[in-house]
Design a protein around this motif. Structure first.
Motif, short mmCIF file in Angstrom:
data_model
loop_
_atom_site.label_atom_id
_atom_site.label_comp_id
_atom_site.label_asym_id
_atom_site.label_seq_id
_atom_site.Cartn_x
_atom_site.Cartn_y
_atom_site.Cartn_z
N THR A 170 0.84 -1.20 0.00
CA THR A 170 0.00 0.00 0.00
C THR A 170 0.87 1.25 0.00
O THR A 170 0.64 2.18 -0.77
N LYS A 171 1.87 1.28 0.87
CA LYS A 171 2.86 2.36 0.87
C LYS A 171 4.05 1.92 1.71
O LYS A 171 3.96 1.86 2.94
N ALA A 172 5.14 1.64 1.02
CA ALA A 172 6.33 1.14 1.71
C ALA A 172 6.95 2.25 2.57
O ALA A 172 7.23 3.35 2.08
N ALA A 173 7.19 1.96 3.82
CA ALA A 173 7.78 2.94 4.73
C ALA A 173 9.30 3.01 4.59
O ALA A 173 9.91 3.97 5.05
N ASP A 174 9.89 2.00 3.98
CA ASP A 174 11.35 1.96 3.84
C ASP A 174 11.77 2.30 2.40
O ASP A 174 12.64 1.66 1.81
N ALA A 175 11.15 3.34 1.86
CA ALA A 175 11.42 3.75 0.48
C ALA A 175 11.74 5.24 0.45
O ALA A 175 10.89 6.07 0.07
N PRO A 176 12.95 5.64 0.85
CA PRO A 176 13.27 7.06 0.97
C PRO A 176 13.38 7.82 -0.35
O PRO A 176 13.31 9.03 -0.36
N TYR A 177 13.53 7.08 -1.47
CA TYR A 177 13.78 7.76 -2.75
C TYR A 177 12.60 7.66 -3.71
O TYR A 177 12.73 7.97 -4.89
N SER A 178 11.44 7.21 -3.23
CA SER A 178 10.25 7.15 -4.08
C SER A 178 9.03 7.24 -3.19
O SER A 178 9.13 7.21 -1.96
N ASN A 179 7.84 7.32 -3.82
CA ASN A 179 6.64 7.41 -3.00
C ASN A 179 6.22 6.06 -2.43
O ASN A 179 5.38 5.98 -1.54
N GLY A 180 6.81 4.98 -2.94
CA GLY A 180 6.61 3.66 -2.34
C GLY A 180 5.25 3.05 -2.54
O GLY A 180 4.88 2.09 -1.84
N VAL A 181 4.48 3.55 -3.50
CA VAL A 181 3.12 3.06 -3.72
C VAL A 181 3.09 2.12 -4.93
O VAL A 181 3.55 2.48 -6.01
N ALA A 182 2.56 0.91 -4.73
CA ALA A 182 2.42 -0.05 -5.82
C ALA A 182 1.14 0.25 -6.59
O ALA A 182 0.05 -0.16 -6.21
N LYS A 183 1.30 0.99 -7.67
CA LYS A 183 0.15 1.42 -8.47
C LYS A 183 0.53 1.45 -9.94
O LYS A 183 1.65 1.83 -10.29
N VAL A 184 -0.41 1.06 -10.80
CA VAL A 184 -0.17 1.07 -12.24
C VAL A 184 -0.24 2.50 -12.74
O VAL A 184 -1.26 3.18 -12.59
N GLY A 185 0.85 2.98 -13.36
CA GLY A 185 0.91 4.36 -13.81
C GLY A 185 1.19 4.53 -15.29
O GLY A 185 1.29 5.65 -15.78
N TYR A 186 1.38 3.41 -15.99
CA TYR A 186 1.48 3.46 -17.46
C TYR A 186 0.92 2.15 -18.02
O TYR A 186 0.74 1.18 -17.29
N GLU A 187 0.63 2.13 -19.29
CA GLU A 187 -0.01 0.98 -19.91
C GLU A 187 0.86 -0.27 -19.75
O GLU A 187 1.99 -0.32 -20.24
N PRO A 188 0.37 -1.30 -19.06
CA PRO A 188 1.17 -2.51 -18.87
C PRO A 188 1.62 -3.11 -20.20
O PRO A 188 0.84 -3.19 -21.16
N GLY A 189 2.87 -3.52 -20.25
CA GLY A 189 3.41 -4.16 -21.44
C GLY A 189 3.95 -3.24 -22.49
O GLY A 189 4.47 -3.69 -23.52
N THR A 190 3.90 -1.93 -22.25
CA THR A 190 4.34 -0.99 -23.29
C THR A 190 5.77 -0.50 -23.09
O THR A 190 6.30 0.20 -23.95
N GLY A 191 6.42 -0.85 -22.00
CA GLY A 191 7.78 -0.38 -21.80
C GLY A 191 8.39 -0.92 -20.53
O GLY A 191 7.73 -1.60 -19.74
N TYR A 192 9.66 -0.61 -20.35
CA TYR A 192 10.41 -1.08 -19.19
C TYR A 192 10.48 0.00 -18.12
O TYR A 192 10.79 1.15 -18.41
N MET A 193 10.16 -0.37 -16.89
CA MET A 193 10.42 0.50 -15.74
C MET A 193 10.67 -0.39 -14.53
O MET A 193 9.82 -1.17 -14.14
N TYR A 194 11.86 -0.26 -13.97
CA TYR A 194 12.25 -1.11 -12.86
C TYR A 194 11.29 -0.94 -11.69
O TYR A 194 10.98 0.18 -11.29
N SER A 195 10.85 -2.05 -11.13
CA SER A 195 9.85 -1.99 -10.05
C SER A 195 10.19 -2.97 -8.95
O SER A 195 10.14 -4.19 -9.14
#
Length: 420
Positions: A170-195
């Motif tokens: 829901t929101k990772a507390a140990d993620a100082p360099y990002s918002n830590g939220v597991a949410k789909v933000g671009y069309e799945p399968g259309t590109g690479y983004m490390y997660s």
């Protein structure tokens, strides 16, 4: 007029030489490997010199040749390390986790291309403008799921409360360099983004499908069959292991952190165990078939038409036809850096586990790729810059000095001829 022509020819020659040097630099044929000798011993000796150049607290390194361990090297500023010393390996965890996922695929308990949501009851992806049904196991493994968390987990110190798996997604507390939220933000399968969250979600999938904890399943499905007896995702469950000291970049030490995101970042293992894991990728084993290993190492995501990720491992061959180098790196937590590579064709590989330096392991592994397969990247290019610049200057001098001599000689003859 003749002088102008001579100057034009000099400038043209200099431009051609510059273009040649630039092309050779970018395409690698002017770059020199870390050692010209082709033995594992020579590579180890060359890396020792690299280690002397900057601080590192401890290092464990193993080289593989033709499917066997060929050479090992260990170094520490204090507590000795050996092939059984257990290091935190950060994101190498993801590659090992992919073995566990693909074993469930082989058993028919998971389908690579069905929506991941059908396997979940404890937590679901939040709604977004994109279709969550397009988020599949295949896309999660290959960092093309549409998740935009960009997570690099730091873990929790002894004084911090460790989140549950659902809380972390829901929101990772140990993620100082990002918002830590597991949410789909671009069309799945259309590109690479490390997660990182993609693998935390796969951790949840394993627990939901098997009814076991992630640690229990990975121990039974991967560690025990491969005889990786010095490996664990939960350090407290194997306190008898020989754990390395964790050095920071200032030379001080710190305690191990505890992770909720086990699959993404929490593996603790040794060079001895990782050697077994790497060799499982190039030999018959009781976890995955050769067919699944091939599928795992086939490009799924691309950057500029270059395959960068398969179903778990990073791909390093850059479309080179003579090698199939796969692997993964791990880093973070001031200062852990680990790297593992295996060429599925030559059955050669490298493992470097270290603490106290942010990128020593990765840079040595990149040097190994160029030394072994001739595939150069930023690290190799940076090391070769002085050499290439020297070549450039030598070329300019070789063009300029003879040209000046010829021009002066012709001008002198012309002057004598005019006087006559």
């Amino acid at each position: 007029m003749r002088t102008f022509k001579h100057i034009t020819l000099i400038v043209l020659a200099a431009l051609l030489w510059t273009a040649f040097i630039g092309y050779g630099f970018i395409n690698g044929f002017l770059l020199k490997p870390i050692t010209s000798k082709k033995t594992s011993e020579a590579f180890i000796e060359a890396t020792k010199e690299k280690i002397k150049e900057e601080f590192v607290g401890n290092v464990a390194m193993t080289l593989l040749e033709n499917g066997k361990v060929s050479e090992e090297f260990f170094y520490s500023v204090d507590q000795p390390v050996d092939k059984n010393t257990v290091f935190p390996v950060a994101s190498i965890s993801k590659w090992v986790t992919s073995f566990g996922i693909l074993k469930l695929v082989a058993q028919g308990r998971l389908d690579l291309d069905k929506p991941v949501d059908i396997y979940l009851t404890r937590w679901h992806l939040p709604e977004s403008e994109f279709d969550n049904k397009k988020v599949t196991i295949r896309k999660l493994l290959s960092h093309s799921s549409g998740l935009i968390d960009d997570l690099g987990y730091e873990g929790f110190t002894v004084n911090e409360t460790v989140q549950t798996l659902e809380e972390s997604l829901t929101k990772a507390a140990d993620a100082p360099y990002s918002n830590g939220v597991a949410k789909v933000g671009y069309e799945p399968g259309t590109g690479y983004m490390y997660s990182g969250a993609a693998y935390t979600l796969l951790q949840l999938v394993i627990e939901e499908v098997t009814g076991k904890t992630f640690q229990e399943y990975m121990t039974e499905a991967v560690f025990e069959p491969l005889e990786m007896n010095n490996s664990t995702f939960v350090r407290s469950e194997k306190p008898q292991l020989q754990f390395a000291k964790i050095y920071k970049d200032d030379g001080t030490t710190r305690q191990f952190n505890t992770f909720t995101a086990l699959a993404a970042a929490s593996l603790n293992t040794s060079t001895s165990d990782l050697s077994k894991f790497l060799l499982a990728n190039v030999s018959r084993n009781s976890v995955l078939s050769e067919e699944l290993i091939t599928k795992m190492s086939t490009p799924e995501t691309f950057i500029n038409k270059i395959g960068v990720y398969g179903l778990g491992p990073h791909l390093y061959s850059q479309n080179d036809e003579n090698s199939v180098i796969i692997g993964h790196d791990g880093s973070g937590n001031n200062a852990i850096n680990t790297a593992a590579r295996i060429d599925l064709k030559s059955k050669s590989g490298i493992i470097i586990l270290e603490t106290g330096n942010h990128n020593l392991a990765s840079s040595i592994a990149d040097e190994w790729i160029f030394w072994k397969a001739g595939i150069g990247d930023y690290v190799v290019m940076q090391r070769n810059k002085p050499y290439v610049l020297t070549l450039l200057v030598i070329g300019y001098v070789s063009i300029l000095l003879p040209s000046i001599f010829i021009i002066r000689k012709k001008n002198k003859k012309r002057s004598i001829h005019i006087k006559k």
